[in-house]
Design a protein around this motif. Sequence first.
Motif, PDB file in Angstrom:
ATOM      1  N   PRO A  89       0.820  -1.215   0.000  1.00  0.00           N
ATOM      2  CA  PRO A  89       0.000   0.000   0.000  1.00  0.00           C
ATOM      3  C   PRO A  89       0.851   1.262   0.000  1.00  0.00           C
ATOM      4  O   PRO A  89       1.891   1.338   0.670  1.00  0.00           O
ATOM      5  CB  PRO A  89      -0.803  -0.120   1.304  1.00  0.00           C
ATOM      6  CG  PRO A  89      -0.777  -1.574   1.641  1.00  0.00           C
ATOM      7  CD  PRO A  89       0.540  -2.084   1.148  1.00  0.00           C
ATOM      8  N   GLY A  90       0.421   2.249  -0.789  1.00  0.00           N
ATOM      9  CA  GLY A  90       1.113   3.531  -0.809  1.00  0.00           C
ATOM     10  C   GLY A  90       2.367   3.557  -1.649  1.00  0.00           C
ATOM     11  O   GLY A  90       3.092   4.558  -1.627  1.00  0.00           O
ATOM     12  N   CYS A  91       2.647   2.514  -2.420  1.00  0.00           N
ATOM     13  CA  CYS A  91       3.835   2.466  -3.269  1.00  0.00           C
ATOM     14  C   CYS A  91       3.412   2.567  -4.732  1.00  0.00           C
ATOM     15  O   CYS A  91       2.677   1.711  -5.219  1.00  0.00           O
ATOM     16  CB  CYS A  91       4.612   1.178  -3.032  1.00  0.00           C
ATOM     17  SG  CYS A  91       6.060   0.965  -4.106  1.00  0.00           S
ATOM     18  N   ILE A  92       3.860   3.616  -5.415  1.00  0.00           N
ATOM     19  CA  ILE A  92       3.548   3.771  -6.836  1.00  0.00           C
ATOM     20  C   ILE A  92       4.832   4.064  -7.601  1.00  0.00           C
ATOM     21  O   ILE A  92       5.818   4.546  -7.034  1.00  0.00           O
ATOM     22  CB  ILE A  92       2.514   4.891  -7.083  1.00  0.00           C
ATOM     23  CG1 ILE A  92       3.123   6.269  -6.812  1.00  0.00           C
ATOM     24  CG2 ILE A  92       1.257   4.677  -6.244  1.00  0.00           C
ATOM     25  CD1 ILE A  92       2.227   7.421  -7.252  1.00  0.00           C
ATOM     26  N   ALA A  93       4.806   3.749  -8.891  1.00  0.00           N
ATOM     27  CA  ALA A  93       5.936   4.013  -9.783  1.00  0.00           C
ATOM     28  C   ALA A  93       5.467   4.909 -10.916  1.00  0.00           C
ATOM     29  O   ALA A  93       4.366   4.735 -11.436  1.00  0.00           O
ATOM     30  CB  ALA A  93       6.506   2.714 -10.337  1.00  0.00           C
ATOM     31  N   THR A  94       6.307   5.868 -11.294  1.00  0.00           N
ATOM     32  CA  THR A  94       6.008   6.739 -12.427  1.00  0.00           C
ATOM     33  C   THR A  94       7.201   6.795 -13.361  1.00  0.00           C
ATOM     34  O   THR A  94       8.359   6.660 -12.944  1.00  0.00           O
ATOM     35  CB  THR A  94       5.673   8.175 -11.954  1.00  0.00           C
ATOM     36  OG1 THR A  94       6.816   8.735 -11.283  1.00  0.00           O
ATOM     37  CG2 THR A  94       4.479   8.187 -11.020  1.00  0.00           C
ATOM     38  N   GLY A  95       6.919   6.958 -14.642  1.00  0.00           N
ATOM     39  CA  GLY A  95       7.956   7.126 -15.651  1.00  0.00           C
ATOM     40  C   GLY A  95       7.546   8.241 -16.583  1.00  0.00           C
ATOM     41  O   GLY A  95       6.349   8.526 -16.751  1.00  0.00           O
ATOM     42  N   SER A  96       8.522   8.870 -17.222  1.00  0.00           N
ATOM     43  CA  SER A  96       8.210  10.081 -17.979  1.00  0.00           C
ATOM     44  C   SER A  96       9.069  10.202 -19.225  1.00  0.00           C
ATOM     45  O   SER A  96      10.076   9.493 -19.401  1.00  0.00           O
ATOM     46  CB  SER A  96       8.422  11.311 -17.075  1.00  0.00           C
ATOM     47  OG  SER A  96       8.338  12.512 -17.802  1.00  0.00           O
ATOM     48  N   THR A  97       8.649  11.121 -20.074  1.00  0.00           N
ATOM     49  CA  THR A  97       9.460  11.465 -21.236  1.00  0.00           C
ATOM     50  C   THR A  97      10.729  12.204 -20.833  1.00  0.00           C
ATOM     51  O   THR A  97      11.585  12.443 -21.690  1.00  0.00           O
ATOM     52  CB  THR A  97       8.638  12.330 -22.203  1.00  0.00           C
ATOM     53  OG1 THR A  97       8.115  13.466 -21.505  1.00  0.00           O
ATOM     54  CG2 THR A  97       7.484  11.539 -22.793  1.00  0.00           C
ATOM     55  N   ASP A  98      10.864  12.563 -19.551  1.00  0.00           N
ATOM     56  CA  ASP A  98      12.124  13.150 -19.074  1.00  0.00           C
ATOM     57  C   ASP A  98      13.161  12.076 -18.767  1.00  0.00           C
ATOM     58  O   ASP A  98      14.234  12.370 -18.223  1.00  0.00           O
ATOM     59  CB  ASP A  98      11.890  14.036 -17.851  1.00  0.00           C
ATOM     60  CG  ASP A  98      11.391  13.265 -16.623  1.00  0.00           C
ATOM     61  OD1 ASP A  98      11.394  12.011 -16.651  1.00  0.00           O
ATOM     62  OD2 ASP A  98      10.992  13.904 -15.642  1.00  0.00           O
ATOM     63  N   LYS A  99      12.819  10.784 -19.082  1.00  0.00           N
ATOM     64  CA  LYS A  99      13.704   9.616 -18.984  1.00  0.00           C
ATOM     65  C   LYS A  99      13.911   9.118 -17.554  1.00  0.00           C
ATOM     66  O   LYS A  99      14.696   8.193 -17.331  1.00  0.00           O
ATOM     67  CB  LYS A  99      15.072   9.907 -19.634  1.00  0.00           C
ATOM     68  CG  LYS A  99      14.967  10.337 -21.091  1.00  0.00           C
ATOM     69  CD  LYS A  99      16.336  10.598 -21.697  1.00  0.00           C
ATOM     70  CE  LYS A  99      16.220  11.058 -23.156  1.00  0.00           C
ATOM     71  NZ  LYS A  99      17.530  11.291 -23.777  1.00  0.00           N
ATOM     72  N   GLN A 100      13.202   9.697 -16.597  1.00  0.00           N
ATOM     73  CA  GLN A 100      13.343   9.300 -15.200  1.00  0.00           C
ATOM     74  C   GLN A 100      12.260   8.301 -14.789  1.00  0.00           C
ATOM     75  O   GLN A 100      11.120   8.368 -15.245  1.00  0.00           O
ATOM     76  CB  GLN A 100      13.246  10.532 -14.291  1.00  0.00           C
ATOM     77  CG  GLN A 100      14.352  11.557 -14.479  1.00  0.00           C
ATOM     78  CD  GLN A 100      15.699  11.055 -13.995  1.00  0.00           C
ATOM     79  OE1 GLN A 100      15.786  10.391 -12.956  1.00  0.00           O
ATOM     80  NE2 GLN A 100      16.752  11.367 -14.726  1.00  0.00           N
TER      81      GLN A 100
END
Length: 463
Positions: free
Chosen positions: A389-400
């Motif tokens: 719970p409370g753990c999310i992952a994000t990815g972006s066009t900023d390569k991070q």
Amino acid sequence: MISAIQWIRQGAAAQNPEKFNFDEKEYERITQIAKDRLGDAQFDLNAAQEQAGMDLDSDSESEERDNNIKDDMEMNADDQDDEEDQAQGAQSFMNRKDLAYHANPEEDPYITLKNNEEEEAEEKEELEVLPTDNLLLAAKTEDDVSQLEVYLYERSAENLYVHHDIMLPSFPLCIEWLDFHCGEKAGQEGHGNYVAIGTFEPDIEIWNLDVVDAMIPQTILGQQPGTKNKKRSKKANDKYHVDAVMDMSWNKQHRNFLLSSSSDTTVKLWDLTNSTCVQSYNHHKDKVQSVAWNPVEATAFITGSYDKTINVLDARAPEKTTTWKLQSDVESLVWDPHNPTNFYAATEDGIIQYFDVRQANGSAGGKPLFTLQAHDGAVSALDVNPRIPGCIATGSTDKQVKIWNTTNNKPSMVTSRNFELGHIFSAKFCPDTPLELAISGSNGKVHVWDMSSNAGVRQVYGQ
């Protein structure tokens, strides 16, 4: 580049996949699919010829007749040469007492390669999927050639390799795993191992992942049989998509239902038992980028569009919607499995927002529980950890790629990494191991990140 990835849980795949059986029935299916797909192209070609005032029928028939005559002459000449060569070869062999001539090449033990039990056993072992293995699907395009790569991940050896692949007709935009028998096996008891693939084409292909070297999908959603020489309408309708398929969501409770969203501004509900569209939703004014079933309420789902709105509705009452208006285009939507009334929304301006569907005023959605400026570029990848719970992952066009702790609606960044994968297009948590994250991007590679090796992750989530 790899535009989409998805894990398949342990034990879902057949331990010994089947080899594709190309029989007369499959040949007829391939022929019919080819005819249907060439229908629009043939219609356009005929229309162009008529518009240009060209009457090529007689010339084409004459040219075709000449070519056929020429081909027949060449074939007859080749056959005659082959017969002479065989006769001369047989005679030369028969004049040599120390050489043997075999009229049937299969009888020659020195030049014929035969499949024996040992080779079959070796091939079976190479294709074997152990109950402890995960499969990982990756929709890949390289040099204008698109395919679905089915990776096998051996956790004990940290080994990730392509188990088999599937050629695709167009650039893939989304994939969705299905634990439901489709096509000819529709309605059968038990569990399946299939994948639905959405591309720039309006049709949705569904493939059986337990069959290796398959040439055609099990079924195609939205395909209109008999469209040869008849152009399919490009106007949005209630039966099939007319533009690119952007996202899909399979209903894990009513397993025969699949949702799809499209650039044609509609959302379609498909019944997988007969591959037909049973409901079309038209509540958006621009392309629908994301769609997802609620993990608890079996008939509730959410949609997000480039018209800068999010809608939550019940499949049984499509006229009643709750709408949230945002400041930017919606890139991704994910329900929170630990709080099923809440959902995360990622937008093109790099923001993550967290909403509670209960905090609505009639048909108008309420304010977000929090707003997070997660990236400098568009948030093109978003996933919620199914185990933590409370753990999310994000990815972006900023390569991070970033891991966030959202406990108590107070988001804080746990760690950030650049894996040299280019623009990040997809990030997915493994359903069997809570701290493994698969990531892919514009450079066409897949990376599995064991987050337990990161000190910041261990500090927040323990061992």
